[in-house]
Design an enzyme around this catalytic site. Structure first.
Site, PDB file in Angstrom:
ATOM      1  N   GLU A  19      -3.061   4.522   0.795  1.00 44.71           N
ATOM      2  CA  GLU A  19      -3.101   3.616  -0.454  1.00 44.71           C
ATOM      3  C   GLU A  19      -1.586   3.310  -0.810  1.00 44.71           C
ATOM      4  OE1 GLU A  19      -5.733   4.867  -3.677  1.00 44.71           O
ATOM      5  OE2 GLU A  19      -5.425   3.033  -4.663  1.00 44.71           O
ATOM      6  N   ASN A  23     -14.058  -1.010  -3.681  1.00 42.72           N
ATOM      7  CA  ASN A  23     -13.944   0.387  -3.770  1.00 42.72           C
ATOM      8  C   ASN A  23     -14.519   1.047  -4.940  1.00 42.72           C
ATOM      9  OD1 ASN A  23     -12.335   3.278  -3.318  1.00 42.72           O
ATOM     10  ND2 ASN A  23     -11.299   2.380  -5.082  1.00 42.72           N
ATOM     11  N   GLU A  24     -14.938   2.102  -4.968  1.00 48.58           N
ATOM     12  CA  GLU A  24     -15.712   2.407  -6.347  1.00 48.58           C
ATOM     13  C   GLU A  24     -15.962   1.440  -7.486  1.00 48.58           C
ATOM     14  OE1 GLU A  24     -12.744   5.511  -7.865  1.00 48.58           O
ATOM     15  OE2 GLU A  24     -13.156   6.859  -6.093  1.00 48.58           O
ATOM     16  N   TYR A  46     -13.848  14.609  -4.727  1.00 45.49           N
ATOM     17  CA  TYR A  46     -12.486  15.273  -4.623  1.00 45.49           C
ATOM     18  C   TYR A  46     -12.970  16.755  -5.449  1.00 45.49           C
ATOM     19  CZ  TYR A  46      -9.901  11.270  -4.023  1.00 45.49           C
ATOM     20  OH  TYR A  46      -9.389   9.986  -3.348  1.00 45.49           O
ATOM     21  N   GLU A  57     -13.123   9.287   0.707  1.00 47.23           N
ATOM     22  CA  GLU A  57     -12.153   9.991   0.027  1.00 47.23           C
ATOM     23  C   GLU A  57     -12.652  11.216  -0.105  1.00 47.23           C
ATOM     24  OE1 GLU A  57     -10.702   7.711  -3.434  1.00 47.23           O
ATOM     25  OE2 GLU A  57     -10.812   5.905  -2.446  1.00 47.23           O
ATOM     26  N   GLN A 109      -4.514  11.819   0.380  1.00 46.70           N
ATOM     27  CA  GLN A 109      -4.159  10.885   1.149  1.00 46.70           C
ATOM     28  C   GLN A 109      -3.198  11.368   2.283  1.00 46.70           C
ATOM     29  OE1 GLN A 109      -3.050   7.337  -1.037  1.00 46.70           O
ATOM     30  NE2 GLN A 109      -4.948   7.147  -2.101  1.00 46.70           N
TER      31      GLN A 109
HETATM   32  O1  AHR Z   1      -7.119   8.538  -4.119  1.00 45.93           O
HETATM   33  C1  AHR Z   1      -6.746   8.002  -5.382  1.00 45.93           C
HETATM   34  C2  AHR Z   1      -7.932   7.382  -6.273  1.00 45.93           C
HETATM   35  O2  AHR Z   1      -8.944   8.102  -6.511  1.00 45.93           O
HETATM   36  C3  AHR Z   1      -8.317   6.171  -5.174  1.00 45.93           C
HETATM   37  O3  AHR Z   1      -7.343   5.085  -5.608  1.00 45.93           O
HETATM   38  C4  AHR Z   1      -9.465   5.840  -6.158  1.00 45.93           C
HETATM   39  O4  AHR Z   1     -10.552   5.334  -5.036  1.00 45.93           O
HETATM   40  C5  AHR Z   1     -10.052   7.375  -6.385  1.00 45.93           C
HETATM   41  O5  AHR Z   1     -10.691   7.297  -7.731  1.00 45.93           O
END
Ligand code: AHR
Length: 518
Positions: free
Chosen positions: A50, A198-199, A267, A322, A371
Site C-alpha cells: 500500500e 476495500n473495506e 489482523y 489482508e 504488508q
Molecule cells: O493494512 C493497513 C490497513 O488496514 C489497510 O489500509 C486497511 O485496509 C486495513 O484497515
C-alpha cells in the site's frame, strides 16, 4: 578402559535419544499421502503493498536517479531479488484504505505533469505520484508476480474504473490503449485480479453490506476483460473477522456470474487501544496475539460454510487479502506509518496462519500478508541502503514448497498450550504433495514453554528418511536488526527419527519446522 567408557556413553546416549522419540508421543497424526483432492493455490502466499509509510516510497521504490541504492527502474534490486527467492505469486496495490482515495490517472504520464496527493489515511504526507500504474505493473513483470489492482470505489467513479481496465488490458485501438501507448507501453499487461473497493464497511465508504452489494454490481457491470488472455477475476470487498452478515449478503445479493472472490480481513491485534509492543511483550500478550491469530481458523471455516450454502459448486473463492500481526509502532517513528519490528512471535503467526489457509485450500484461493516492506508484519525492512529479511520472510520461504501442491489432509488430536487457566491448541500441521511427488509437512509449536512430540504416520508413500528445516531462536523476542541481520535464520533440523513408516518429531518451544520426505 577409556574406550569402554566412550562405548558405554555412546550406547546410553543412543538409548536416551531413541527413547525420547519412541516413548508415547503426545500427538499421533495420520497423513494419507496418496489421497488429496484440492490444490493449494500458490496465490495463498501473496503480498500486499500500500501507499503507506515506507512500503512503496523508500521500501520498493527509491527513484530512477538514486545513486546510493542499486535499483532497476527505481525499484530496489535487493528487494526484487529477495521477493523472487520467496516466489512471490501476486502483489496487491495500491491499498488498503489508500486505494479508495487513489486516482490512477494522476500516476501516469510525464512526471512533471503529475499532481501531488496528500495521503489522508496514513500520516498526512504529500506524495508526488512518481510511483504509478506503469511502475507497479512493470515491477510485477520483473518479479514474476501477478498484479492485483484494488480499485477506487469510495471516492472514484465507474468511468474512472472502467478506463483503468481499458488502459492496462486493451490490445487494440481505444482511447485508453492509445493513452497507454503515448505513455510508453505498447503491449497491455493483462491484469487478471481486480478488487472492487476495500473495506467498504469502513475506510472504503462506511457502507452497509446491502448498499455495497448494489454498488458492486454497478461497478462490475462496466468491467470488460478486453479479451485478455488471463480473463478477469472480480473480488468483492469483504468482511472484517467474524462479520458473517457481510458475507451472507454478498453471496445472497450478487449473482454468482458477477463474482469470483469475496474478501476477508483479519489482523492479529490484542486490543485496538492497547496493541502492545512488537518487541518486549510478555507471555500474556504473546498468548493474546496467538489467540487472535488462531481465530483465522474459525473465520475461514464459518465464512466458507456460508459460501457453501450459496455456491455449492465452490466457484467463488474466499480471498483473505489482508492478514498479519499489528502492534504499536516503533518509538520515534510516525504513528501513521505503522512501522514495527518482527520477532519469532511473527514467525508463529505466519506458520499457523499459512497452515490454516493450506488446510482450507478448497475455498481459500488467495491471501495477502499485510504488508511487504516496512509496514505491519513485513517480510522485509529497509533503512536507506540497508535491508533485512524478517523471521516472517523465512517462514514464507520455507513454506513455498506448498505452492500449487496437492493438499494432504492431516488427522490428529491436539495438545494444549496453557497459560493462566486458558488454553490454545499447541501444534499446527499441514501437508502437501508437489508435482514431483515430494511430500512436505509443515509443523508449528506455539507453546512458549514446552517441547511437543509428534508421531507422523505417513501412509501411501515410500520414504526412508526426511530432510528438515527449522526456524526458532533462544528467546521469543529475537529478531533481525540492521546491525545483526542474521540473528534469526532457518537452520537444518534433525530432531526426528524415521522408523517403520512413522516419523517421530520433537518440536522445540516456539518453532516452525518444514520436513521433506525422501
Ligand atoms: O493494512 C493497513 C490497513 O488496514 C489497510 O489500509 C486497511 O485496509 C486495513 O484497515
Amino acid at each position: 578402559m577409556k574406550i569402554l567408557k566412550v562405548l558405554f556413553l555412546v550406547i546410553v546416549s543412543t538409548i536416551i535419544t531413541q527413547a525420547s522419540f519412541a516413548q508415547n508421543p503426545e500427538i499421533t497424526a495420520t497423513i494419507n499421502a496418496d489421497q488429496g483432492e484440492y490444490q493449494i493455490s500458490k496465490h495463498i502466499y501473496g503480498h500486499f503493498a500500500e501507499h503507506l509509510g515506507r512500503c512503496i516510497y523508500g521500501g520498493f521504490y527509491v527513484g530512477e536517479d538514486n545513486e546510493l541504492i542499486p535499483n532497476t527502474d527505481g525499484v530496489r534490486t535487493d528487494v526484487i531479488e529477495a521477493l523472487k527467492e520467496l516466489k512471490i505469486p501476486n502483489l496487491r496495490w495500491p491499498g488498503g484504505c489508500f486505494a479508495d482515495t487513489y486516482h490512477w490517472k494522476d500516476g501516469v504520464g510525464p512526471q512533471e505533469d503529475r499532481p501531488t496527493i496528500v495521503n489522508q489515511w496514513w500520516g498526512g504526507v504529500t506524495e508526488d505520484n512518481s510511483f504509478g500504474t506503469h511502475n507497479f505493473l512493470n515491477m510485477c513483470e520483473e518479479l514474476g508476480a501477478e498484479p492485483y489492482l484494488s480499485a477506487n470505489v469510495g471516492s472514484g467513479t465507474v468511468k474512472e474504473f472502467a478506463d483503468w481496465i481499458q488502459y492496462v488490458n486493451h490490445d487494440g485501438v481505444s482511447p485508453m490503449a492509445d493513452y497507454r501507448k503515448e505513455n510508453g507501453r505498447e503491449e497491455p499487461w493483462d491484469v487478471k485480479y481486480w478488487g472492487i473497493g476495500n473495506e467498504a464497511w469502513g475506510c472504503g465508504g462506511h457502507m452497509t453490506a446491502e448498499y455495497y452489494a448494489n454498488i458492486y454490481k454497478q461497478y462490475v457491470t462496466f468491467m470488460s476483460d478486453w479479451n485478455n488472455s488471463s480473463g478477469i477475476y472480480r473480488i468483492a470487498s469483504g468482511a472484517s473477522g467474524g462479520d458473517y452478515h457481510w458475507t451472507e449478503v454478498l453471496m445472497r445479493d450478487i449473482p454468482s456470474n458477477m463474482l469470483d472472490g469475496v474478501a476477508l480481513h483479519h489482523y492479529s491485534v490484542i486490543d485496538w487501544s492497547a496493541k502492545g509492543p512488537a518487541v518486549g511483550f510478555d507471555e500474556s500478550q504473546y498468548f493474546a496475539t496467538m489467540t487472535e491469530a488462531l481465530k483465522m481458523e474459525e473465520f475461514v471455516r464459518r465464512h466458507s460454510t456460508i459460501m457453501d450454502q450459496y455456491d455449492p459448486g465452490n466457484r467463488v473463492a474466499l480471498i483473505v487479502d489482508e492478514w498479519g500481526g499489528w502492534y504499536n509502532v516503533e518509538d520515534g517513528t510516525n504513528p501513521g506509518f505503522l512501522y514495527q519490528q518482527n520477532t519469532i512471535r511473527d514467525a508463529m503467526i505466519a506458520g499457523v496462519t499459512l497452515n490454516i489457509f493450506n488446510n482450507h485450500a478448497r475455498r481459500v484461493k488467495m491471501a495477502n500478508l499485510a504488508q511487504t516492506i516496512n509496514v505491519l508484519q513485513a517480510v522485509i525492512l529497509t533503512d536507506e541502503e540497508k535491508m533485512l529479511l524478517t523471521p516472517t520472510y523465512h517462514v514464507m520461504k520455507m513454506y513455498n514448497v506448498h505452492q500449487d501442491a496437492t493438499l494432504l489432509p492431516v488427522d490428529f488430536e491436539n495438545v494444549d498450550y496453557t497459560m493462566d487457566g486458558k488454553s490454545l491448541p499447541a501444534v499446527s500441521i499441514s501437508a502437501s504433495r508437489d508435482a514431483q511427488g515430494k511430500v512436505h509437512i509443515s509443523l508449528v509449536n506455539i507453546d512458549m514453554n514446552s517441547n511437543h512430540s509428534v508421531s507422523l504416520n505417513v501412509r501411501g508413500v515410500e520414504y526412508k528418511n526426511a530432510a528438515g528445516t527449522i526456524l526458532t531462536s533462544d528467546d521469543i523476542q529475537d529478531h533481525n536488526t540492521f546491525e545483526a541481520p542474521e540473528s534469526v535464520t532457518p537452520e537444518e533440523f534433525d530432531e526426528f527419527k524415521v522408523s517403520k513408516g512413522v516419523l517421530n518429531v520433537d518440536l522445540p518451544p516456539f518453532s516452525v519446522v518444514v520436513l521433506e520426505l525422501n
